[in-house]
Design an enzyme around this catalytic site. Structure first.
Site, PDB file in Angstrom:
ATOM      1  N   GLY A  66       4.859  -1.147  -1.913  1.00  0.00           N
ATOM      2  CA  GLY A  66       4.218   0.390  -2.453  1.00  0.00           C
ATOM      3  C   GLY A  66       4.432   1.541  -1.306  1.00  0.00           C
ATOM      4  O   GLY A  66       4.704   1.512  -0.274  1.00  0.00           O
ATOM      5  N   HIS A  67       4.044   3.015  -1.711  1.00  0.00           N
ATOM      6  CA  HIS A  67       4.415   4.278  -0.947  1.00  0.00           C
ATOM      7  C   HIS A  67       3.318   4.074  -0.241  1.00  0.00           C
ATOM      8  O   HIS A  67       2.367   3.344   0.274  1.00  0.00           O
ATOM      9  CB  HIS A  67       4.419   5.236  -1.806  1.00  0.00           C
ATOM     10  N   ASP A  68       4.319   4.842   1.019  1.00  0.00           N
ATOM     11  CA  ASP A  68       2.942   5.165   2.731  1.00  0.00           C
ATOM     12  C   ASP A  68       2.407   3.653   3.073  1.00  0.00           C
ATOM     13  O   ASP A  68       1.021   3.789   3.807  1.00  0.00           O
ATOM     14  CB  ASP A  68       1.787   6.050   2.079  1.00  0.00           C
ATOM     15  N   LEU A  69       3.401   2.319   2.861  1.00  0.00           N
ATOM     16  CA  LEU A  69       3.074   1.538   4.412  1.00  0.00           C
ATOM     17  C   LEU A  69       2.956   2.131   4.991  1.00  0.00           C
ATOM     18  O   LEU A  69       3.670   2.476   5.864  1.00  0.00           O
ATOM     19  CB  LEU A  69       3.652   0.115   3.974  1.00  0.00           C
ATOM     20  N   ASN A 117      -0.659   2.743   0.156  1.00  0.00           N
ATOM     21  CA  ASN A 117      -1.091   2.952   1.178  1.00  0.00           C
ATOM     22  C   ASN A 117      -2.259   2.052   1.369  1.00  0.00           C
ATOM     23  O   ASN A 117      -2.942   1.921   2.605  1.00  0.00           O
ATOM     24  CB  ASN A 117      -2.636   4.269   0.567  1.00  0.00           C
TER      25      ASN A 117
END
Ligand SMILES: CC(C)(COP(=O)(O)OP(=O)(O)OC[C@H]1O[C@@H](n2cnc3c(N)ncnc32)[C@H](O)[C@@H]1OP(=O)(O)O)[C@@H](O)C(=O)NCCC(=O)NCCS
Length: 211
Positions: free
Chosen positions: A134-137, A154
């Site tokens: 997922g985004h912003d890992l 996140n």
């Protein structure tokens, strides 16, 4: 064509690394055997004992084909002591990557991974086959994410975390250093450093320590 060496030849992960290197147009000059285990490399690829490595091989970039963060960390330390200097970062060409990806040196992204936007993975990371990130890992060093795992947006993974095959980590979860998430687990709340969790919802397994 780029030539690299593989440090450690005994893990079955070698087979996937060979495929990714082939797709990426990179040649394995040799494997370096660091343990007395049978080599998993294809026939025809030379394997050298760690105490007999030539200066030419030591000058090449190197990759450690091991999934478990603890074993990978140990092998990278051994490789550095031996004189290998340049960790190679391997991204399988079939992976789908965001425009902004920070991926530390010595990392491996296996086939079919889909990585969301603004992901940061520290040095020596391992995103295995078909993982959905997922985004912003925010992932530290020596993080391993198993095949088919699904990481929500996140999420924070501290150094040395292992996410098992097919596990699901819900958005905004924080997983502490060296924790292990079992295969198929569904992680719905934060995980303490060193914990081993499994099941749906994921719960700590008794009398376990992290990798
Ligand atoms: C969770 C895990 C770390 C536990 O390993 P372990 O300490 O060796 O555990 P054991 O195999 O001794 O199993 C202990 C118990 O937990 C159960 N168990 C093991 N893994 C489990 C999992 N992922 N989910 C639910 N239960 C699990 C076992 O069935 C066993 O139950 P029992 O005591 O009732 O018989 C491990 O099973 C795991 O899932 N590792 C991730 C591996 C992976 O996905 N790697 C990626 C490959 S590339």
């Amino acid at each position: 064509m780029t030539r690299i060496v593989l440090f450690g030849t005994g893990s079955p992960v070698v087979a996937d690394v060979e495929e990714s290197l082939h797709r990426a147009g990179t040649i394995i000059a040799a494997g370096i055997s660091n343990r007395p285990a049978p080599s998993q490399l294809s026939n025809g690829i030379p394997v050298t004992e760690a105490d007999k490595v030539s200066a030419e091989l030591l000058s090449l970039p190197y990759l450690v084909p091991l999934f478990s963060p603890g074993n990978r960390r140990t092998a990278f330390e051994e490789a550095a002591r031996l004189g290998l200097k340049t960790p190679f970062t391997l991204i399988d060409p079939t992976a789908i990557l965001p425009r902004a990806l920070e991926l530390g040196d010595g990392s491996y992204v296996n086939a079919g991974c889909v990585v969301g936007s603004r992901v940061r993975v520290g040095a020596f990371g391992f995103l295995n086959r078909g993982a959905l990130i997922g985004h912003d890992l925010e992932a530290g060093t020596f993080v391993s994410i198993g095949p088919g795992a699904v990481i929500g947006g996140n999420v924070t993974l501290a150094s040395g975390v292992l996410i098992g095959a097919g596990a699901v980590v819900l958005p905004k979860i924080v997983i502490g250093e060296n924790a292990v998430v079992g295969a198929g687990a569904v992680v719905t709340c934060d995980v303490a450093a060193g914990a081993v969790v499994a099941g749906n919802p994921a719960r700590p397994m008794p009398q376990q320590t992290g990798n």
